[in-house]
Design a protein around this motif. Structure first.
Motif, PDB file in Angstrom:
ATOM      1  N   HIS A 174      43.684  43.241  34.186  1.00 55.08           N
ATOM      2  CA  HIS A 174      44.071  43.691  35.764  1.00 55.08           C
ATOM      3  C   HIS A 174      43.161  44.589  36.433  1.00 55.08           C
ATOM      4  O   HIS A 174      42.842  45.628  35.777  1.00 55.08           O
ATOM      5  CB  HIS A 174      45.492  44.114  35.852  1.00 55.08           C
ATOM      6  CG  HIS A 174      46.494  43.074  35.673  1.00 55.08           C
ATOM      7  ND1 HIS A 174      47.139  42.703  34.622  1.00 55.08           N
ATOM      8  CD2 HIS A 174      47.245  42.300  36.611  1.00 55.08           C
ATOM      9  CE1 HIS A 174      47.833  41.639  34.725  1.00 55.08           C
ATOM     10  NE2 HIS A 174      48.048  41.264  36.082  1.00 55.08           N
ATOM     11  N   CYS A 175      42.647  44.420  37.540  1.00 54.64           N
ATOM     12  CA  CYS A 175      41.808  45.176  38.281  1.00 54.64           C
ATOM     13  C   CYS A 175      42.728  46.306  39.126  1.00 54.64           C
ATOM     14  O   CYS A 175      43.811  46.091  39.487  1.00 54.64           O
ATOM     15  CB  CYS A 175      41.146  44.395  39.572  1.00 54.64           C
ATOM     16  SG  CYS A 175      40.361  45.591  40.617  1.00 54.64           S
ATOM     17  N   ARG A 176      42.412  47.506  38.783  1.00 52.75           N
ATOM     18  CA  ARG A 176      43.612  48.704  39.237  1.00 52.75           C
ATOM     19  C   ARG A 176      43.406  49.024  40.607  1.00 52.75           C
ATOM     20  O   ARG A 176      44.329  49.633  41.131  1.00 52.75           O
ATOM     21  CB  ARG A 176      43.057  50.051  38.246  1.00 52.75           C
ATOM     22  CG  ARG A 176      43.440  50.022  36.866  1.00 52.75           C
ATOM     23  CD  ARG A 176      44.628  49.445  36.460  1.00 52.75           C
ATOM     24  NE  ARG A 176      44.890  49.635  35.202  1.00 52.75           N
ATOM     25  CZ  ARG A 176      44.478  48.741  34.134  1.00 52.75           C
ATOM     26  NH1 ARG A 176      43.681  47.924  34.295  1.00 52.75           N
ATOM     27  NH2 ARG A 176      44.786  49.101  32.753  1.00 52.75           N
ATOM     28  N   LYS A 177      42.396  48.371  41.382  1.00 50.18           N
ATOM     29  CA  LYS A 177      42.218  48.589  42.663  1.00 50.18           C
ATOM     30  C   LYS A 177      43.008  47.396  43.589  1.00 50.18           C
ATOM     31  O   LYS A 177      43.720  47.568  44.675  1.00 50.18           O
ATOM     32  CB  LYS A 177      40.917  48.702  43.030  1.00 50.18           C
ATOM     33  CG  LYS A 177      40.658  48.983  44.718  1.00 50.18           C
ATOM     34  CD  LYS A 177      41.475  50.322  45.080  1.00 50.18           C
ATOM     35  CE  LYS A 177      41.026  50.535  46.580  1.00 50.18           C
ATOM     36  NZ  LYS A 177      41.734  51.711  46.943  1.00 50.18           N
ATOM     37  N   CYS A 178      42.903  46.245  43.340  1.00 43.02           N
ATOM     38  CA  CYS A 178      43.417  45.088  43.858  1.00 43.02           C
ATOM     39  C   CYS A 178      44.478  44.470  43.200  1.00 43.02           C
ATOM     40  O   CYS A 178      45.280  43.634  44.054  1.00 43.02           O
ATOM     41  CB  CYS A 178      42.479  44.051  44.201  1.00 43.02           C
ATOM     42  SG  CYS A 178      41.945  43.035  42.778  1.00 43.02           S
ATOM     43  N   GLY A 179      44.760  44.826  42.013  1.00 51.01           N
ATOM     44  CA  GLY A 179      45.963  44.057  41.231  1.00 51.01           C
ATOM     45  C   GLY A 179      45.685  42.390  40.666  1.00 51.01           C
ATOM     46  O   GLY A 179      46.395  42.078  40.069  1.00 51.01           O
ATOM     47  N   PHE A 180      44.550  42.061  41.070  1.00 54.89           N
ATOM     48  CA  PHE A 180      44.034  40.734  40.535  1.00 54.89           C
ATOM     49  C   PHE A 180      44.198  40.659  38.952  1.00 54.89           C
ATOM     50  O   PHE A 180      43.581  41.542  38.592  1.00 54.89           O
ATOM     51  CB  PHE A 180      42.801  40.185  41.192  1.00 54.89           C
ATOM     52  CG  PHE A 180      43.003  39.751  42.490  1.00 54.89           C
ATOM     53  CD1 PHE A 180      44.133  40.078  43.432  1.00 54.89           C
ATOM     54  CD2 PHE A 180      42.136  38.917  43.234  1.00 54.89           C
ATOM     55  CE1 PHE A 180      44.189  39.343  44.549  1.00 54.89           C
ATOM     56  CE2 PHE A 180      42.265  38.194  44.496  1.00 54.89           C
ATOM     57  CZ  PHE A 180      43.381  38.586  45.286  1.00 54.89           C
TER      58      PHE A 180
END
Length: 249
Positions: A174-180
């Motif tokens: 999971h990307c911590r910035k966008c949540g994708f």
């Protein structure tokens, strides 16, 4: 009403019971002026599946934890300062009904109540507590919040390259910035997000490029109002999908 309850014996006793339910591993909850507004079981949308969690709403904090023995024992205590909280309603979808987002600079996630009435009561009480806190402190509502993680089940392939299929070997991250939900090659970089961690955290290449050029607001996910949370992983300095929740989330 809250001010009258603050120093009452009944309120002190209720808070003491909550402290005892979390045991020695939990943080002390009794402080002058703190009032327990309400409590109940909500379904928290975790990374892998929805899970029941016990929530306690105080006039200044929101506390939740895993249910070990209902009304007797809880663990994995989490404390969220309400002055940093914003909430948004979620539309019903399938079996997930009566939900809303709890958003803070550190973490954001979705919860669901058993009924529409219960949802309305929770949201009204939380908003009232946040409003009262901000009014007393003179602070403005937080306009920064962590991305809500897209659940694993919603991504069969990487949401960035749209090519890599997830398998037991090719794991989800999971990307911590966008949540994708993204594949390893699309999320090899790390970036310091001070509101989330004191160490650089995993982010996808897309967000890294925007953050590196100073376009931080543009990095917000188009699905920032999705759902979810946590896990475990590799990479040496910080575990990949590490979260301050239990790893099963």
């Amino acid at each position: 009403m809250v001010d009258r309850l603050a120093n009452s014996e009944a309120n002190t006793r209720r808070i003491s019971i909550v402290e005892n339910c979390f045991g020695a591993a939990g943080q002390p909850l009794t402080i002058p002026g703190r009032v327990l507004i309400g409590e109940g079981v909500l379904t928290k949308l975790c990374r892998k599946k929805p899970k029941a969690r016990q929530f306690f709403l105080f006039n200044d904090i929101l506390v939740y934890g895993n249910i070990v023995i209902q009304k007797k024992k809880y663990n994995k205590q989490h404390i969220i300062p309400l002055e940093n909280v914003t909430i948004d309603s979620i539309q019903d979808e399938g079996d997930l009904r009566n939900g809303w987002l709890i958003k803070t600079p550190t973490k954001s996630f979705a919860v669901y109540a058993a009924t529409a009435t219960e949802k309305s009561e929770w949201m009204n009480h939380i908003n009232k507590c946040v409003s009262d806190l901000l009014s007393k402190s003179g602070k403005t509502p937080s306009n920064e919040h962590a991305a809500v993680w897209v659940p694993d089940s919603e991504a069969a392939v990487c949401m960035r390259c749209q090519k890599a299929k997830f398998t037991p070997v090719n794991r989800r991250h999971h990307c911590r910035k966008c949540g994708f939900v993204v594949c390893g090659p699309c999320s090899e970089k790390r970036f310091l997000l001070p509101s989330q961690s004191s160490k650089p955290v995993r982010i996808c290449d897309f967000c890294y490029d925007l953050l590196s050029t100073g376009e931080m607001t543009a990095c917000q996910s188009t699905r920032s109002d999705c759902y979810s949370q946590s896990p475990k992983s590799s990479l040496n300095d910080v575990s990949d999908d590490d979260d301050d929740e239990d790893s099963s989330d």
